[in-house]
Design a protein around this motif. Structure first.
Motif, PDB file in Angstrom:
ATOM      1  N   LYS A   1       0.833  -1.211   0.000  1.00 19.14           N
ATOM      2  CA  LYS A   1       0.000   0.000   0.000  1.00 19.14           C
ATOM      3  C   LYS A   1       0.869   1.264   0.000  1.00 19.14           C
ATOM      4  CE  LYS A   1      -3.845   1.697   2.860  1.00 19.14           C
ATOM      5  NZ  LYS A   1      -4.906   1.923   1.923  1.00 19.14           N
TER       6      LYS A   1
ATOM      7  N   ASP B   1      -4.928   1.611  -7.608  1.00 16.09           N
ATOM      8  CA  ASP B   1      -5.903   1.998  -6.588  1.00 16.09           C
ATOM      9  C   ASP B   1      -5.366   1.630  -5.197  1.00 16.09           C
ATOM     10  OD1 ASP B   1      -8.047   2.284  -4.926  1.00 16.09           O
ATOM     11  OD2 ASP B   1      -9.487   1.317  -6.272  1.00 16.09           O
TER      12      ASP B   1
ATOM     13  N   SER C   1      -6.735   1.735  -2.408  1.00 16.05           N
ATOM     14  CA  SER C   1      -7.673   1.004  -1.540  1.00 16.05           C
ATOM     15  C   SER C   1      -7.662  -0.495  -1.856  1.00 16.05           C
ATOM     16  CB  SER C   1      -9.087   1.563  -1.696  1.00 16.05           C
ATOM     17  OG  SER C   1      -9.595   1.218  -2.964  1.00 16.05           O
ATOM     18  N   LYS C   2      -7.136  -0.853  -3.026  1.00 15.04           N
ATOM     19  CA  LYS C   2      -7.091  -2.288  -3.380  1.00 15.04           C
ATOM     20  C   LYS C   2      -5.722  -2.903  -3.090  1.00 15.04           C
ATOM     21  CE  LYS C   2     -10.992  -2.521  -6.296  1.00 15.04           C
ATOM     22  NZ  LYS C   2     -11.277  -1.830  -7.529  1.00 15.04           N
TER      23      LYS C   2
END
Ligand SMILES: Cc1cc2nc3c(=O)[nH]c(=O)nc-3n(C[C@H](O)[C@H](O)[C@H](O)COP(=O)(O)OP(=O)(O)OC[C@H]3O[C@@H](n4cnc5c(N)ncnc54)[C@H](O)[C@@H]3O)c2cc1C
Length: 491
Positions: free
Chosen positions: A374, A391, A393-394
């Motif tokens: 992340k 992304d 968040s993924k």
């Protein structure tokens, strides 16, 4: 035939104009340049090979090719494996970056200017006395330009994002021959953004200015494990992606499983482990790497010690170079991290490999299962971000690089069949479990894989508009056809 004659004629004209910068077929220099490819299948024998030594030379060559409508290709370190991505056949001319090897450190040591003819080992050798680093290739033999234009996965990516995040400025030869410098804050900021992962559709880069980072105490080495412990090793990958690099962005791993039937009937789990310690001894027993170290997972062999990237290149490059010039194939895949993801990918790939390619002469199949944490994605997305636009968040993601090396043309069809079958199975099983991402890492992709289709749609639209703005005549798309072209994505 007509195109070949035109290219050959242009080569003769150029040779009389720039005798030391144009290599004609059958000369020693031409033979050398045409073989500077990781994948022998990209030694395509162009009409001639030009060796510019300045941005002005590149500009002059591009103008000549454009005027005469001669197709061309540009090649840095020649490590892109995808067919036709970095060379052209005898209907066209290759621009080699081999004479664009400038390297200069700014007085404050914050910026390293790198010519596109350098390989990362040249960069690391140059920086070695200073205790500073740039987030470049994880192996020295790879070229600088291709890696940076496709994003760039580095040992420093947990801290600083994709390598392209550290590019402060690009000097670029535009399609009309104009030479510009693109930074995040000048009037070419759109071009600066596009080059951070948009590939070769926008111009020929003749200099990269890279942000340096202090790195006086890096530790790195290769651990090989007992094949019976593959399951624990796969768990360690999952844990590193989710926890290890998130808590310790200064740590990095490249886990790969090597299936080399000539050496072992089963795949051997291996990991390059890296730690950018902030203190002299901080890399010893680094917590972030404990799942890859004794007593949790005891390596059969380990070369992990304190050393810089240049010393590491000296260890790894000779062994890796042995594969250069073989028949090579890469294929990319991206998945969302979970314990199931890594087990499924490894076990599916290896089961099919053992079935389909065990008797291929000289075959080596390496499956790299690479955590992209992340914080890596956050660093890359900071500020203007990059065209890939992963992304956050993924995250964490798992980037999978399937790498195949083999010896003989007679086995090409078997390899092709294997790549098709194994990827059908991988995609089907990951899709069914909701674990597959549509992102494909450009630098590891196979010819024909839909790379830009996996980028954020709004970023693709932006890339297309930027391409159109800087190259309305589609010179770097149609006249320089090699590589992934953003214009090819249907709206
Ligand atoms: C052994 C090996 C190790 C690797 N390790 C890593 C790694 O650690 N991290 C990672 O991210 N990737 C890695 N890769 C993938 C690598 O990033 C790509 O293959 C990359 O394209 C190599 O850069 P290059 O300059 O050698 O490429 P080239 O093959 O020379 O070029 C690649 C593409 O870039 C274009 N290009 C080249 N120079 C220019 C220029 N000056 N201006 C515009 N376009 C240009 C070419 O036309 C071509 O389409 C590795 C590949 C191999 C084979």
């Amino acid at each position: 035939m007509k195109r070949e004659a035109t290219a050959a004629q242009t080569c003769l004209q150029l040779q009389s104009q720039y005798p030391s910068k144009v290599a004609l077929p059958n000369t020693t220099e031409y033979i050398y340049e045409n073989s500077e490819y990781w994948n022998v299948l990209n030694s395509l024998s162009p009409a001639c090979i030009v060796n510019p030594s300045s941005a002005d030379d590149v500009s002059a060559f591009v103008k000549t090719f454009t005027g005469a409508e001669i197709p061309f290709a540009v090649r840095g370190g020649g490590h892109m494996t995808a067919l036709d991505s970095n060379n052209i056949n005898s209907t066209g001319i290759l621009i080699s970056a081999d004479n664009l090897t400038s390297l200069a450190l700014s007085d404050d040591k914050q910026t390293l200017s790198v010519g596109p003819g350098n390989r990362w080992v040249d960069v690391y050798q140059y920086l070695s006395p200073y205790g500073i680093a740039v987030p470049g290739g994880r192996i020295g033999i790879v070229g600088v330009p291709g890696l940076l234009l496709g994003g760039g996965m580095s040992y420093f990516s947990g801290q600083y994002g994709f390598s392209s995040t550290s590019v402060k400025a690009y000097e670029v030869v535009l399609a009309n021959g104009e030479i510009v410098t693109a930074t995040a804050n000048n009037s070419f900021s759109d071009l600066h953004w596009a080059l951070k992962g948009g590939g070769n559709s926008f111009g020929i880069v003749t200099r990269f200015d890279l942000q340096t980072h202090p790195a006086p105490y890096t530790y790195i080495g290769m651990n090989a494990y007992n094949p019976l412990e593959i399951s624990q090793w796969l768990d360690a990958i999952y844990n590193f992606a989710t926890y290890g690099q998130t808590e310790y962005p200064e740590a990095a791993v490249i886990p790969f499983s090597n299936y080399i039937p000539n050496l072992s009937p089963v795949p051997v789990p291996t990991t390059i482990v890296f730690y950018d310690s902030k203190t002299p001894l901080g890399g010893v027993n680094a917590t972030a790497l404990q799942n890859f170290s004794a007593p949790r997972l005891t390596p059969l062999t380990s070369t992990y010690v304190k050393r810089d990237m240049y010393a590491w290149s000296q260890e790894l490059d000779p062994a890796s170079s042995a594969l250069k010039g073989d028949r090579q194939r890469f294929h990319a895949l991206t998945a969302f991290n979970s314990p199931d993801t890594v087990q499924t990918i490894h076990n599916t790939f290896m089961a099919v490999a053992e079935q389909m390619i065990s008797i291929v002469t000289g075959v080596e199949a390496a499956l790299a299962i690479m955590p992209v944490s992340k914080n890596w994605v956050e660093q890359s997305n900071a500020g203007a971000g990059d065209p890939m636009g992963l992304d956050e968040s993924k995250a964490p993601y798992i980037f999978v690089e399937q790498s195949l090396t083999w010896g003989l043309p007679v086995d090409d069809a078997t390899i092709e069949n294997f790549v098709t079958v194994v990827n059908q199975q991988l995609n089907a099983v990951l899709d069914a479990k909701g674990l597959k991402s549509s992102f494909l890492y450009l630098n590891d992709a196979d010819g024909g894989q839909p790379v830009f289709q996996g980028y954020k749609p709004e970023n693709v639209a932006k890339l297309k508009a930027i391409r159109e703005k800087y190259d309305p005549k589609r010179i770097y798309t149609d006249l320089m056809p090699g590589g992934w072209k953003v214009a090819d994505v249907e709206s």
